[in-house]
Design a protein around this motif. Structure first.
Motif, short mmCIF file in Angstrom:
data_model
loop_
_atom_site.label_atom_id
_atom_site.label_comp_id
_atom_site.label_asym_id
_atom_site.label_seq_id
_atom_site.Cartn_x
_atom_site.Cartn_y
_atom_site.Cartn_z
N GLY A 179 5.06 15.55 0.44
CA GLY A 179 4.19 15.26 -0.47
C GLY A 179 4.56 13.90 -1.66
O GLY A 179 3.46 13.73 -2.03
N LYS A 180 5.21 13.11 -1.73
CA LYS A 180 5.88 12.35 -2.37
C LYS A 180 5.71 11.10 -2.10
O LYS A 180 5.69 10.47 -1.19
CB LYS A 180 7.49 12.21 -2.89
N VAL A 181 5.28 9.98 -3.06
CA VAL A 181 4.12 8.85 -2.75
C VAL A 181 4.96 7.81 -2.84
O VAL A 181 6.57 7.62 -3.68
CB VAL A 181 3.78 8.24 -3.46
N VAL A 182 5.40 6.76 -1.89
CA VAL A 182 6.93 6.20 -1.63
C VAL A 182 6.23 4.58 -1.37
O VAL A 182 4.61 4.36 -1.12
CB VAL A 182 7.35 6.12 -0.44
N ILE A 183 6.83 3.88 -2.24
CA ILE A 183 6.29 2.34 -2.28
C ILE A 183 6.91 1.87 -0.92
O ILE A 183 8.62 1.29 -1.36
CB ILE A 183 6.52 1.85 -3.58
N SER A 197 1.07 -1.16 0.03
CA SER A 197 0.01 0.24 -0.04
C SER A 197 1.23 1.18 -0.37
O SER A 197 1.74 1.24 0.48
CB SER A 197 -0.92 -0.25 0.76
N PRO A 198 0.83 2.17 -1.39
CA PRO A 198 1.37 3.73 -0.93
C PRO A 198 1.41 4.38 0.31
O PRO A 198 -0.16 4.61 0.78
CB PRO A 198 1.02 3.88 -2.51
N LEU A 199 3.07 4.86 0.70
CA LEU A 199 2.69 6.15 1.63
C LEU A 199 2.63 7.33 0.35
O LEU A 199 2.98 7.19 -0.07
CB LEU A 199 3.33 5.38 2.91
N VAL A 200 2.54 7.85 2.01
CA VAL A 200 3.04 9.64 1.14
C VAL A 200 4.00 10.34 2.04
O VAL A 200 3.86 10.53 3.16
CB VAL A 200 1.95 10.58 1.41
N TYR A 205 23.46 6.57 -7.75
CA TYR A 205 22.10 6.67 -8.77
C TYR A 205 20.50 6.91 -8.05
O TYR A 205 20.53 7.09 -6.61
CB TYR A 205 21.68 5.49 -9.39
N TYR A 206 19.85 8.20 -8.21
CA TYR A 206 18.56 8.26 -8.64
C TYR A 206 17.57 7.18 -9.15
O TYR A 206 17.49 6.80 -9.90
CB TYR A 206 18.45 9.28 -8.75
N ASN A 207 17.23 6.22 -8.27
CA ASN A 207 16.30 5.17 -9.02
C ASN A 207 14.65 5.79 -8.39
O ASN A 207 14.59 6.37 -7.46
CB ASN A 207 15.83 4.10 -7.94
N LEU A 208 13.64 5.61 -9.14
CA LEU A 208 12.37 5.80 -9.08
C LEU A 208 11.84 4.81 -7.90
O LEU A 208 11.42 3.62 -7.93
CB LEU A 208 11.19 6.03 -10.70
N ASN A 209 11.49 5.55 -7.43
CA ASN A 209 10.22 4.60 -6.47
C ASN A 209 8.64 4.80 -6.86
O ASN A 209 7.97 4.72 -6.65
CB ASN A 209 9.99 5.85 -4.77
N VAL A 210 8.81 3.05 -7.75
CA VAL A 210 7.74 3.11 -8.18
C VAL A 210 7.56 1.13 -7.88
O VAL A 210 8.61 0.47 -7.81
CB VAL A 210 7.64 3.21 -9.67
N ASN A 211 6.03 1.42 -8.06
CA ASN A 211 5.74 -0.48 -8.06
C ASN A 211 6.04 -1.10 -9.36
O ASN A 211 5.62 -1.08 -10.20
CB ASN A 211 4.71 -0.53 -7.49
N PRO A 212 7.77 -1.90 -9.50
CA PRO A 212 7.88 -3.21 -10.51
C PRO A 212 6.03 -3.60 -11.94
O PRO A 212 6.62 -4.05 -12.44
CB PRO A 212 9.41 -3.64 -10.36
N SER A 213 6.20 -4.44 -10.34
CA SER A 213 4.37 -5.15 -11.45
C SER A 213 3.81 -4.27 -11.71
O SER A 213 2.91 -5.21 -12.05
CB SER A 213 4.20 -6.13 -9.66
N VAL A 214 3.70 -3.02 -11.71
CA VAL A 214 2.64 -2.34 -12.61
C VAL A 214 2.74 -2.29 -13.47
O VAL A 214 4.43 -1.63 -13.45
CB VAL A 214 2.09 -1.17 -11.25
N THR A 215 1.85 -2.28 -14.49
CA THR A 215 2.68 -1.51 -15.49
C THR A 215 2.26 -0.06 -16.22
O THR A 215 1.56 0.57 -16.23
CB THR A 215 1.80 -2.44 -16.92
#
Length: 238
Positions: A96-100, A89-92, A203-213
């Motif tokens: 204000g950024k969304v964190v997985i 479940s994503p957090l804020v 390195y900067y990594n985007l905090n996204v869910n890899p299972s979501v297209t």
């Protein structure tokens, strides 16, 4: 003839029982500010025993419902993957950024003799604290806290116990600022100045869910009124 005067307790035994069951009152006064550095605008930061270890830099956040654990604590406790449970479940975050989140783990959090099981959400993000304890922990402990008094109070065995917050003394704070000023020449302001540093560290990594297209959003076109307002604003800057 003799007259006996019965007490209120003899007439109503419940009064005596109620008197015995009275719980101590949780409150703060000016005496509780003794030892706290004033004035200040610090958050409340405490030391809490988590997973059998005394952990410093634990933030108390009443405005938050999620109990958070950051990478430093996760690695320091040598947690194993099999100890973790899924949590997606994503957090804020505070900015204000969304964190997985990565996962979740249940660990004992001990304050004095009181031990509470806490479900910590493991977040792979940098933050200056080791963990955050929130409303569920405060409510389970029956605790109240005050950032003004830098103190957490909770009932235990019929008495009031407290956890004193940690603050950086003014002298140490000034010394730290002066140290940073003296060594500003060794600070780097760009990744191109950090030669020899492991790329995985910067390195900067985007905090996204890899299972979501991923989906491409359609382009947005400004309305005529908005475009005119922007054009007028740009003219004023010339």
């Amino acid at each position: 003839m003799s007259v006996a005067c019965l007490s209120a307790e003899d007439i109503n035994p419940e009064l005596k029982k109620a008197r015995v069951d009275i719980q101590p009152i949780l409150s703060f006064s000016d005496k509780d500010k003794i030892g706290a550095i004033q004035p200040y605008d610090d958050t409340l930061e405490i030391t809490l025993r988590i997973g059998g270890y005394d952990e410093k830099r634990v933030m108390v956040d009443q405005g938050n419902g999620a109990k958070i654990m950051y990478p430093d604590l996760y690695k320091g406790l040598n947690l194993r993957p099999e100890d973790l449970t899924a949590y997606d479940s994503p957090l804020v975050s505070f900015d204000g950024k969304v964190v997985i989140p990565k996962c979740q783990i249940k660990l004992p959090a001990q304050a004095g003799s009181e031990v509470m099981e806490v479900d910590f959400i493991v977040v792979d993000a940098y933050y200056p604290y080791m963990a955050i304890v929130a409303r569920p922990w405060l409510h389970a402990l029956g605790a109240v806290f005050s950032t003004l008094h830098q103190n957490v109070k909770y009932p235990s065995s019929g008495q009031i116990r407290d956890i004193i917050g940690a603050q950086l003394p003014p002298l140490e704070k000034e010394e730290l600022i002066e140290f940073l000023k003296r060594n500003v020449d060794v600070s780097v302001w760009s990744a191109y100045e950090a030669l020899g540093v492991d790329p995985s560290f910067i390195y900067y990594n985007l905090n996204v869910n890899p299972s979501v297209t991923p989906k491409k959003q359609p382009p947005r076109r400004s309305s005529k009124d908005h475009s005119d307002a922007v054009r007028d604003g740009m003219k004023k800057l010339k």
